[in-house]
Design a protein around this motif. Structure first.
Motif, PDB file in Angstrom:
ATOM      1  N   ALA A  22      43.902  19.503  51.759  1.00  0.00           N
ATOM      2  CA  ALA A  22      42.687  20.075  52.164  1.00  0.00           C
ATOM      3  C   ALA A  22      42.519  21.513  52.218  1.00  0.00           C
ATOM      4  O   ALA A  22      41.286  21.963  51.756  1.00  0.00           O
ATOM      5  N   PHE A  61      29.410  20.477  49.189  1.00  0.00           N
ATOM      6  CA  PHE A  61      29.607  18.869  49.593  1.00  0.00           C
ATOM      7  C   PHE A  61      31.395  18.752  49.502  1.00  0.00           C
ATOM      8  O   PHE A  61      31.655  18.171  50.545  1.00  0.00           O
ATOM      9  N   LEU A  62      31.888  19.279  48.435  1.00  0.00           N
ATOM     10  CA  LEU A  62      33.245  19.178  48.370  1.00  0.00           C
ATOM     11  C   LEU A  62      34.040  20.148  49.645  1.00  0.00           C
ATOM     12  O   LEU A  62      35.028  19.833  50.497  1.00  0.00           O
ATOM     13  N   HIS A  63      33.512  21.340  49.884  1.00  0.00           N
ATOM     14  CA  HIS A  63      34.020  22.279  51.049  1.00  0.00           C
ATOM     15  C   HIS A  63      33.898  21.631  52.275  1.00  0.00           C
ATOM     16  O   HIS A  63      34.767  21.788  53.119  1.00  0.00           O
ATOM     17  N   PHE A  64      32.586  21.176  52.491  1.00  0.00           N
ATOM     18  CA  PHE A  64      32.393  20.591  53.985  1.00  0.00           C
ATOM     19  C   PHE A  64      33.187  19.382  54.114  1.00  0.00           C
ATOM     20  O   PHE A  64      33.755  18.902  55.240  1.00  0.00           O
ATOM     21  N   SER A  65      33.169  18.524  52.962  1.00  0.00           N
ATOM     22  CA  SER A  65      34.042  17.007  53.154  1.00  0.00           C
ATOM     23  C   SER A  65      35.591  17.535  53.515  1.00  0.00           C
ATOM     24  O   SER A  65      36.365  16.939  54.580  1.00  0.00           O
ATOM     25  N   ALA A  66      36.113  18.640  52.740  1.00  0.00           N
ATOM     26  CA  ALA A  66      37.224  18.889  52.949  1.00  0.00           C
ATOM     27  C   ALA A  66      37.495  19.601  54.502  1.00  0.00           C
ATOM     28  O   ALA A  66      38.653  19.459  55.099  1.00  0.00           O
ATOM     29  N   TYR A  68      36.075  18.536  57.190  1.00  0.00           N
ATOM     30  CA  TYR A  68      36.316  17.530  58.132  1.00  0.00           C
ATOM     31  C   TYR A  68      37.569  16.969  57.986  1.00  0.00           C
ATOM     32  O   TYR A  68      38.129  16.373  58.959  1.00  0.00           O
ATOM     33  N   VAL A  69      38.082  16.663  56.908  1.00  0.00           N
ATOM     34  CA  VAL A  69      39.569  16.364  56.762  1.00  0.00           C
ATOM     35  C   VAL A  69      40.342  17.241  57.331  1.00  0.00           C
ATOM     36  O   VAL A  69      41.302  16.846  58.176  1.00  0.00           O
ATOM     37  N   TYR A 147      28.469  26.256  59.767  1.00  0.00           N
ATOM     38  CA  TYR A 147      27.774  25.001  59.154  1.00  0.00           C
ATOM     39  C   TYR A 147      26.757  24.566  60.052  1.00  0.00           C
ATOM     40  O   TYR A 147      25.617  24.019  59.794  1.00  0.00           O
TER      41      TYR A 147
END
Length: 228
Positions: A22, A61-66, A68-69, A147
């Motif tokens: 992450a 999108f990748l940044h925000f998804s990571a 959350y992880v 965010y």
């Protein structure tokens, strides 16, 4: 004869590697968000950017998804600390003489002056991990705080919006978010060096322990009670 000691639980090892992945995704996508054309001198023309899936929208999108992880990984780390002695979150005992003596001993070991006593987690490592946890929390708070700026009445703005404004505003929050990201990467580089050095000099399975959970010692570690 080497003594085999189980140090890292499966939960802690899974957390370690998820956290690592992450952070890597967050770091490199963060670099792109901060400087969109860092990959080339001029970047890609819009048509080709879509073909290569490196549009700002996809990177965000990748940044925000990571992100959350990383958040759920952090909560998971806190959760497992209550179920196994060896998985506790240690706070360095800065107020004790033993801590400073152990820290001095560890530094002398790393300077090749004197070999330290066998330890499962030396005081320098405990101190570094403590501050890394604080930095990860800071990145989560500032990241989700920024965010939430897109929805001032939303959940993330309510939870972490105060962090952004306590730092002086969005620009300052971005600045410190960037600085702490580099501090975490600096820790990562030093961490890889020190665990590799420890494994090479003492043959104790320091590197492989994050896969097997096991370390090896000729003598009983002075902090054996931390895992038993």
């Amino acid at each position: 004869m080497l003594r085999r000691i189980f140090v890292f639980s499966a939960s802690l090892r899974i957390w370690h590697w998820i956290n690592f992945l992450a952070i890597m995704v967050l770091f490199f996508t963060g670099l792109y968000i901060g400087t969109p054309y860092f990959t080339t001198s001029s970047g890609y023309e819009a048509t080709y950017a879509y073909e290569k899936n490196i549009t700002m929208g996809f990177i965000r999108f990748l940044h925000f998804s990571a992100g959350y992880v990383l958040l759920f990984s952090f909560l998971f780390r806190i959760f497992i600390a209550f179920f196994r002695k060896g998985d506790r979150l240690f706070i360095p005992k800065f107020w004790t003489i033993e801590y400073w003596q152990g820290l001095k001993e560890t530094v002398m070991e790393y300077l090749f002056i004197k070999e330290h006593r066998p330890m499962i987690r030396n005081p320098l490592a405990r101190t570094a991990y403590f501050f890394v946890y604080l930095m990860i929390f800071f990145m989560i708070a500032t990241g989700f705080g920024m965010y939430g700026l897109s929805d001032p009445d939303g959940f993330w703005a309510s939870l972490f919006g105060w962090v952004v404004w306590s730092l002086g505003g969005e620009f300052e929050a971005h600045y410190w978010h960037h600085i702490v990201a580099w501090l975490i990467i600096l820790f990562f580089i030093l961490h890889v060096y020190f665990v590799s050095r420890e494994d090479f000099t003492h043959k104790n399975g320091e590197v492989s322990s994050m896969f097997s959970g096991v370390k090896f010692f000729e003598k009983e570690p002075v902090d054996i009670d931390d895992v038993k």
